[in-house]
Motif scaffolding. Sequence first.
Motif, PDB file in Angstrom:
ATOM      1  N   THR A   1       0.831  -1.201   0.000  1.00 37.23           N
ATOM      2  CA  THR A   1       0.000   0.000   0.000  1.00 37.23           C
ATOM      3  C   THR A   1       0.870   1.257   0.000  1.00 37.23           C
ATOM      4  O   THR A   1       2.078   1.198   0.285  1.00 37.23           O
ATOM      5  CB  THR A   1      -0.908   0.027   1.239  1.00 37.23           C
ATOM      6  N   ARG A   2       0.253   2.386  -0.259  1.00 40.13           N
ATOM      7  CA  ARG A   2       0.986   3.655  -0.198  1.00 40.13           C
ATOM      8  C   ARG A   2       1.498   3.909   1.218  1.00 40.13           C
ATOM      9  O   ARG A   2       2.581   4.459   1.395  1.00 40.13           O
ATOM     10  CB  ARG A   2       0.081   4.805  -0.645  1.00 40.13           C
ATOM     11  N   HIS A   3       0.713   3.519   2.211  1.00 37.50           N
ATOM     12  CA  HIS A   3       1.144   3.704   3.597  1.00 37.50           C
ATOM     13  C   HIS A   3       2.407   2.894   3.887  1.00 37.50           C
ATOM     14  O   HIS A   3       3.358   3.412   4.515  1.00 37.50           O
ATOM     15  CB  HIS A   3       0.022   3.283   4.553  1.00 37.50           C
ATOM     16  N   ILE A   4       2.431   1.648   3.424  1.00 40.50           N
ATOM     17  CA  ILE A   4       3.614   0.806   3.642  1.00 40.50           C
ATOM     18  C   ILE A   4       4.816   1.407   2.929  1.00 40.50           C
ATOM     19  O   ILE A   4       5.930   1.463   3.477  1.00 40.50           O
ATOM     20  CB  ILE A   4       3.347  -0.629   3.151  1.00 40.50           C
ATOM     21  N   TRP A   5       4.611   1.857   1.689  1.00 38.85           N
ATOM     22  CA  TRP A   5       5.699   2.476   0.932  1.00 38.85           C
ATOM     23  C   TRP A   5       6.245   3.704   1.657  1.00 38.85           C
ATOM     24  O   TRP A   5       7.463   3.848   1.815  1.00 38.85           O
ATOM     25  CB  TRP A   5       5.217   2.848  -0.456  1.00 38.85           C
ATOM     26  N   ARG A   6       5.366   4.573   2.128  1.00 38.77           N
ATOM     27  CA  ARG A   6       5.815   5.792   2.794  1.00 38.77           C
ATOM     28  C   ARG A   6       6.511   5.486   4.112  1.00 38.77           C
ATOM     29  O   ARG A   6       7.501   6.146   4.476  1.00 38.77           O
ATOM     30  CB  ARG A   6       4.618   6.712   3.016  1.00 38.77           C
ATOM     31  N   THR A   7       6.013   4.480   4.828  1.00 35.10           N
ATOM     32  CA  THR A   7       6.652   4.093   6.088  1.00 35.10           C
ATOM     33  C   THR A   7       8.049   3.552   5.822  1.00 35.10           C
ATOM     34  O   THR A   7       9.016   3.919   6.512  1.00 35.10           O
ATOM     35  CB  THR A   7       5.807   3.030   6.812  1.00 35.10           C
ATOM     36  N   TRP A   8       8.167   2.685   4.824  1.00 33.38           N
ATOM     37  CA  TRP A   8       9.481   2.127   4.471  1.00 33.38           C
ATOM     38  C   TRP A   8      10.422   3.236   4.012  1.00 33.38           C
ATOM     39  O   TRP A   8      11.588   3.273   4.414  1.00 33.38           O
ATOM     40  CB  TRP A   8       9.324   1.091   3.359  1.00 33.38           C
ATOM     41  N   LEU A   9       9.908   4.145   3.183  1.00 34.85           N
ATOM     42  CA  LEU A   9      10.750   5.226   2.662  1.00 34.85           C
ATOM     43  C   LEU A   9      11.241   6.126   3.794  1.00 34.85           C
ATOM     44  O   LEU A   9      12.432   6.501   3.811  1.00 34.85           O
ATOM     45  CB  LEU A   9       9.947   6.033   1.636  1.00 34.85           C
ATOM     46  N   ALA A  10      10.368   6.462   4.710  1.00 33.46           N
ATOM     47  CA  ALA A  10      10.759   7.317   5.820  1.00 33.46           C
ATOM     48  C   ALA A  10      11.808   6.624   6.683  1.00 33.46           C
ATOM     49  O   ALA A  10      12.785   7.252   7.131  1.00 33.46           O
ATOM     50  CB  ALA A  10       9.539   7.662   6.671  1.00 33.46           C
ATOM     51  N   ASP A  11      11.633   5.326   6.914  1.00 35.93           N
ATOM     52  CA  ASP A  11      12.590   4.575   7.715  1.00 35.93           C
ATOM     53  C   ASP A  11      13.942   4.494   7.005  1.00 35.93           C
ATOM     54  O   ASP A  11      14.998   4.607   7.646  1.00 35.93           O
ATOM     55  CB  ASP A  11      12.037   3.177   7.995  1.00 35.93           C
ATOM     56  N   THR A  12      13.904   4.316   5.698  1.00 38.04           N
ATOM     57  CA  THR A  12      15.153   4.231   4.912  1.00 38.04           C
ATOM     58  C   THR A  12      15.922   5.533   4.985  1.00 38.04           C
ATOM     59  O   THR A  12      17.159   5.539   5.102  1.00 38.04           O
ATOM     60  CB  THR A  12      14.825   3.903   3.448  1.00 38.04           C
ATOM     61  N   ARG A  13      15.217   6.644   4.951  1.00 36.04           N
ATOM     62  CA  ARG A  13      15.899   7.946   4.945  1.00 36.04           C
ATOM     63  C   ARG A  13      16.462   8.329   6.308  1.00 36.04           C
ATOM     64  O   ARG A  13      17.291   9.242   6.395  1.00 36.04           O
ATOM     65  CB  ARG A  13      14.907   9.014   4.455  1.00 36.04           C
ATOM     66  N   THR A  14      16.021   7.661   7.340  1.00 36.56           N
ATOM     67  CA  THR A  14      16.548   7.975   8.675  1.00 36.56           C
ATOM     68  C   THR A  14      17.731   7.095   9.051  1.00 36.56           C
ATOM     69  O   THR A  14      18.334   7.294  10.109  1.00 36.56           O
ATOM     70  CB  THR A  14      15.446   7.802   9.740  1.00 36.56           C
ATOM     71  N   ARG A  15      18.046   6.134   8.206  1.00 42.63           N
ATOM     72  CA  ARG A  15      19.181   5.248   8.525  1.00 42.63           C
ATOM     73  C   ARG A  15      20.509   5.942   8.277  1.00 42.63           C
ATOM     74  O   ARG A  15      20.624   6.775   7.393  1.00 42.63           O
ATOM     75  CB  ARG A  15      19.080   3.978   7.674  1.00 42.63           C
TER      76      ARG A  15
END
Length: 236
Positions: free
Chosen positions: A222-236
């Motif tokens: 879903t878009r929510h899963i994509w955005r959650t993954w993307l946000a987590d990736t950018r904070t690494r």
Amino acid sequence: MTEAAGPSVEGAREWAERLGWSYGLIAPDPVDRGAALARLDAARAEAQAALARYNEAWIRASRAGSEAWHQEPSVVAAHRLYDEAGSRCLPEALWRAPHRDDIGRSPELPFALLFLEWEARFPQEWTQHAKAWGTKQALIRDLARCDHRDEMVKAKLLDLVEVVVQRAYRCKDREYVRVARAVDCADLRTRLNRAHHSENPWAQLHAGYVLWLLDRPELPNTRHIWRTWLADTRTR
């Protein structure tokens, strides 16, 4: 694909006779593609003209007050001509295909794959000459559900996923996660890992996301899963 499971020889031959020229749409030579695009434009114009004549016949018959206006000879004949014209171009031919519950049994299969490969490899030409986002989405979903024991079909789907993850996102590309999950294998993961570790920023992002979802089959795409993954990736 065995004959029992796949499309009939007669049906496949008929499709090839009507649409064999469309392989030129994915030819590497721009001259060959140009010739195929000109033929496609002419065929689609003919189909649109046939549709306009059908609509005119439909309106005339319905205004005449007949309860069975849709069975009027003029309407039936015009609809038949529209079907015939549509069967000679893309994406119209794909809208009339049989076995939509199992595309692997349909003679449309090679041309469904061709239509998606055309969009994947030559997206601007596809958009200019035959843009059909709903058809793209439906075909991807149909192909994700079909029998993937056919090595030709599986190889085409692996190639499509590999091509799509390496570009900027286009409408309905997210549907390819369905395909990736359906044909998940060592070969696919090798390709995705190679893309993920390439210098292409789109490939790094998209391939990484698909690999992450392959390891989490319980998660919806879903878009929510994509955005959650993307946000987590950018904070690494």
